[in-house]
Design a protein around this motif. Structure first.
Motif, PDB file in Angstrom:
ATOM      1  N   VAL A  39       0.852  -1.189   0.000  1.00 52.05           N
ATOM      2  CA  VAL A  39       0.000   0.000   0.000  1.00 52.05           C
ATOM      3  C   VAL A  39       0.889   1.242   0.000  1.00 52.05           C
ATOM      4  O   VAL A  39       1.551   1.539   0.994  1.00 52.05           O
ATOM      5  CB  VAL A  39      -0.955   0.012   1.209  1.00 52.05           C
ATOM      6  N   LEU A  40       0.900   1.933  -1.119  1.00 48.44           N
ATOM      7  CA  LEU A  40       1.656   3.181  -1.278  1.00 48.44           C
ATOM      8  C   LEU A  40       0.627   4.276  -1.555  1.00 48.44           C
ATOM      9  O   LEU A  40       0.130   4.389  -2.685  1.00 48.44           O
ATOM     10  CB  LEU A  40       2.661   3.053  -2.423  1.00 48.44           C
ATOM     11  N   PRO A  41       0.283   5.077  -0.555  1.00 52.03           N
ATOM     12  CA  PRO A  41      -0.834   6.024  -0.686  1.00 52.03           C
ATOM     13  C   PRO A  41      -0.715   6.986  -1.860  1.00 52.03           C
ATOM     14  O   PRO A  41      -1.740   7.417  -2.405  1.00 52.03           O
ATOM     15  CB  PRO A  41      -0.804   6.766   0.655  1.00 52.03           C
ATOM     16  N   ARG A  42       0.487   7.324  -2.283  1.00 53.38           N
ATOM     17  CA  ARG A  42       0.594   8.281  -3.403  1.00 53.38           C
ATOM     18  C   ARG A  42       0.130   7.670  -4.720  1.00 53.38           C
ATOM     19  O   ARG A  42      -0.125   8.394  -5.687  1.00 53.38           O
ATOM     20  CB  ARG A  42       2.021   8.809  -3.524  1.00 53.38           C
ATOM     21  N   TYR A  43       0.040   6.347  -4.763  1.00 49.67           N
ATOM     22  CA  TYR A  43      -0.438   5.673  -5.974  1.00 49.67           C
ATOM     23  C   TYR A  43      -1.833   5.087  -5.775  1.00 49.67           C
ATOM     24  O   TYR A  43      -2.707   5.241  -6.629  1.00 49.67           O
ATOM     25  CB  TYR A  43       0.522   4.571  -6.396  1.00 49.67           C
ATOM     26  N   ASN A  44      -2.013   4.365  -4.686  1.00 47.14           N
ATOM     27  CA  ASN A  44      -3.303   3.743  -4.380  1.00 47.14           C
ATOM     28  C   ASN A  44      -3.366   3.537  -2.870  1.00 47.14           C
ATOM     29  O   ASN A  44      -2.701   2.650  -2.336  1.00 47.14           O
ATOM     30  CB  ASN A  44      -3.452   2.419  -5.113  1.00 47.14           C
ATOM     31  N   PRO A  45      -4.164   4.348  -2.161  1.00 50.85           N
ATOM     32  CA  PRO A  45      -4.201   4.256  -0.692  1.00 50.85           C
ATOM     33  C   PRO A  45      -5.088   3.142  -0.166  1.00 50.85           C
ATOM     34  O   PRO A  45      -5.092   2.888   1.047  1.00 50.85           O
ATOM     35  CB  PRO A  45      -4.771   5.627  -0.297  1.00 50.85           C
ATOM     36  N   ASN A  46      -5.835   2.479  -1.029  1.00 50.88           N
ATOM     37  CA  ASN A  46      -6.799   1.483  -0.570  1.00 50.88           C
ATOM     38  C   ASN A  46      -6.113   0.215  -0.075  1.00 50.88           C
ATOM     39  O   ASN A  46      -5.007  -0.124  -0.531  1.00 50.88           O
ATOM     40  CB  ASN A  46      -7.762   1.120  -1.693  1.00 50.88           C
ATOM     41  N   PRO A  47      -6.745  -0.527   0.835  1.00 45.95           N
ATOM     42  CA  PRO A  47      -6.187  -1.826   1.262  1.00 45.95           C
ATOM     43  C   PRO A  47      -6.030  -2.764   0.067  1.00 45.95           C
ATOM     44  O   PRO A  47      -6.777  -2.679  -0.915  1.00 45.95           O
ATOM     45  CB  PRO A  47      -7.240  -2.347   2.243  1.00 45.95           C
ATOM     46  N   LEU A  48      -5.082  -3.668   0.152  1.00 46.65           N
ATOM     47  CA  LEU A  48      -4.919  -4.666  -0.902  1.00 46.65           C
ATOM     48  C   LEU A  48      -6.127  -5.595  -0.926  1.00 46.65           C
ATOM     49  O   LEU A  48      -6.651  -5.976   0.121  1.00 46.65           O
ATOM     50  CB  LEU A  48      -3.653  -5.495  -0.664  1.00 46.65           C
ATOM     51  N   PRO A  49      -6.591  -5.965  -2.123  1.00 47.02           N
ATOM     52  CA  PRO A  49      -7.722  -6.905  -2.187  1.00 47.02           C
ATOM     53  C   PRO A  49      -7.341  -8.266  -1.623  1.00 47.02           C
ATOM     54  O   PRO A  49      -6.181  -8.682  -1.697  1.00 47.02           O
ATOM     55  CB  PRO A  49      -8.008  -7.006  -3.695  1.00 47.02           C
ATOM     56  N   GLU A  50      -8.323  -8.961  -1.065  1.00 45.21           N
ATOM     57  CA  GLU A  50      -8.098 -10.361  -0.698  1.00 45.21           C
ATOM     58  C   GLU A  50      -7.828 -11.124  -1.991  1.00 45.21           C
ATOM     59  O   GLU A  50      -8.627 -11.080  -2.923  1.00 45.21           O
ATOM     60  CB  GLU A  50      -9.308 -10.929   0.015  1.00 45.21           C
ATOM     61  N   PHE A  51      -6.711 -11.828  -2.040  1.00 45.77           N
ATOM     62  CA  PHE A  51      -6.300 -12.464  -3.294  1.00 45.77           C
ATOM     63  C   PHE A  51      -5.520 -13.736  -2.989  1.00 45.77           C
ATOM     64  O   PHE A  51      -4.676 -13.762  -2.091  1.00 45.77           O
ATOM     65  CB  PHE A  51      -5.426 -11.505  -4.118  1.00 45.77           C
ATOM     66  N   TRP A  52      -5.783 -14.767  -3.778  1.00 43.86           N
ATOM     67  CA  TRP A  52      -5.179 -16.079  -3.564  1.00 43.86           C
ATOM     68  C   TRP A  52      -4.387 -16.503  -4.808  1.00 43.86           C
ATOM     69  O   TRP A  52      -4.907 -16.425  -5.920  1.00 43.86           O
ATOM     70  CB  TRP A  52      -6.258 -17.125  -3.270  1.00 43.86           C
TER      71      TRP A  52
END
Length: 472
Positions: A286-299
């Motif tokens: 999570v790098l807020p300057r690019y995308n501040p949202n939490p990472l999606p749940e991903f498998w």
């Protein structure tokens, strides 16, 4: 097969100076059709590598780049959007490594961290975010299969998607009850980037979980504005997925700066790597300057490196909690040669300069569009030309004089076949729904790449103009 010699001096519609203007300052500075360019420098001989290219300011520079490839000199290949052609040094790498593997019976139970490090550097991300997959369809399938979607969740997408994205979306629908909602895509030169963003904005509902789109669309060559759509997804808490099949090797994008969660793109089209290879980007920190949202749940659904004890939670900060790309790259015994070939192709591109390549291919595409407008009119274009945020090196247009022929798939196919048989030029057809039309439109699609020059663009336009007149 005799290839007619066409007059490329008359009726081009854009002057030599105008061509340089279309290319922009970045392209002009590397000697594409530039006036007053640097003195001629000896070009590399056949078989030379990219390390032997003349200075970019040389007027022979792009001719020398073309000699890095083994394309049939009797054919003008302008269908890179379907498949690319690996440079000679990539072919040499593949041959050498295949022989070394055979001689040593070498296995490759590896996550290929060294290859991913080189490839990731060229795409502006970290190795833990970059997987070398099999093709864009494979990458899109792994993305959608790895998300924790459930019944009623909505995927917002377009009506111009490729089957490589449509198929895994349909599986998610049929298996989990996911809803697929499509935005109808306007076509042509009358749109601006904000128009497409607004169409998606209006279609978002409380059930929307994923924003999925192709950029560029393979049917029309419309480069949907990725950063703007990624910001829209962020603002609504959505997962963003890009079918970027045509991005690697064409556009000089920094994947992380795009702000998306996932992007799948071919390494065998514009990147001209070995067949059956893909570049798969997965946001892993999570790098807020690019995308501040939490990472999606991903498998990592396809993996032989998934630990028995499971994985820790995904990162909530600027440091990855684990290497998701390593888990997805580890899939049993793989191909040392193919992975070396991808690395070699990316090294060629990085050596030439990805921005230099982007300027060249977009400049040629802009020149092509201007010639099309002069001959067929601006309404023949399905690809935008005036908003630089929407352009790419794929150009689709209606080639016939009679407006009724836009629905004639047989005639479009015959035109493309005659273009190859009579003029030695390879392009392809494209068909897609158009708002307000009960039937799909039939177009031709032309790809301009780094082994093309201004004369090639003029040649394909002259040949298509002549054939379309004969077939009217």
């Amino acid at each position: 097969m005799a290839v007619p010699r066409l007059n490329t001096r008359k009726n081009t519609g854009v002057s030599r100076r105008g061509f340089v203007g279309l290319l922009g300052a970045g392209a002009a500075s590397v000697g594409i059709g530039a006036v007053g360019a640097a003195p001629a420098v000896a070009a590399p001989a056949e078989g030379a590598t990219s390390a032997a290219l003349p200075p970019p300011s040389s007027p022979q520079y792009w001719s020398a780049v073309k000699r890095l490839f083994v394309l049939d000199k009797k054919v003008l290949f302008m269908n890179v959007g379907t498949v690319g052609s690996p440079p000679r040094e990539v072919l040499d790498t593949l041959d050498r490594m295949h022989r070394e593997v055979a001689a040593g019976a070498l296995s490759a139970y590896s996550d290929f961290a060294d290859v991913r490090a080189v490839v990731a550097r060229g795409y502006g991300c970290d190795p833990d975010e970059l997987v070398i997959s099999h093709n864009t369809s494979d990458g899109m399938s792994k993305i959608l299969a790895g998300l924790a979607l459930k019944e009623g969740d909505e995927i917002l997408t377009t009506n111009h998607e490729h089957s490589g994205g449509n198929a895994p979306m349909a599986q998610a629908r049929d298996r989990y009850g996911v809803v697929i909602k499509r935005v109808a895509m306007p076509v042509g030169n009358d749109q601006r980037a904000e128009d497409y963003v607004e169409l998606f904005r209006r279609a978002i509902t409380s059930r929307t979980k994923v924003l999925l789109f192709s950029a560029p669309t393979y049917k029309t060559g419309t480069m949907l504005p990725i950063p703007m759509l990624a910001k829209l997804a962020q603002d609504h808490g959505l997962i963003s997925i890009v079918d970027g099949a045509h991005i690697p090797g064409m556009m000089a994008y920094n994947f992380r700066e795009l702000g998306v969660d996932f992007l799948a793109g071919s390494a065998a089209k514009w990147q001209c790597g070995p067949g059956g290879t893909d570049v798969l980007y997965i946001r892993n920190k999570v790098l807020p300057r690019y995308n501040p949202n939490p990472l999606p749940e991903f498998w990592p659904v396809v993996s032989s490196g998934y630990p028995e004890g499971g994985l820790p939670p995904r990162s909530s900060g600027g440091t990855a909690s684990y290497d998701i790309a390593s888990k997805m790259q580890s899939i049993g015994n793989s191909s040392i040669a193919i992975m070396a070939g991808v690395r070699s192709a990316c090294e060629v591109w990085d050596g030439i300069g990805r921005t230099r390549i982007q300027d060249h291919v977009l400049g040629l595409s802009g020149y092509l569009k201007e010639l099309i407008v002069e001959r067929w009119g601006v309404n023949s274009l399905y690809s935008p030309k005036d908003d630089p945020r929407l352009v790419c090196a794929l150009t689709s247009f209606a080639p016939f004089r009679d407006p009724r022929d836009v629905h004639d798939a047989e005639k479009a196919s015959a035109l493309v076949a005659r273009l190859k048989d009579e003029y030695g030029i390879v392009i392809r057809t494209s068909d897609f729904p158009v708002i307000g039309s009960a039937r799909s439109h039939q177009a031709v699609r032309v790809s301009t790449h780094l082994f093309h020059q201004k004369e090639d663009v003029e040649r394909v336009v002259d040949a298509l103009w002549r054939l379309s007149g004969e077939m009217s």
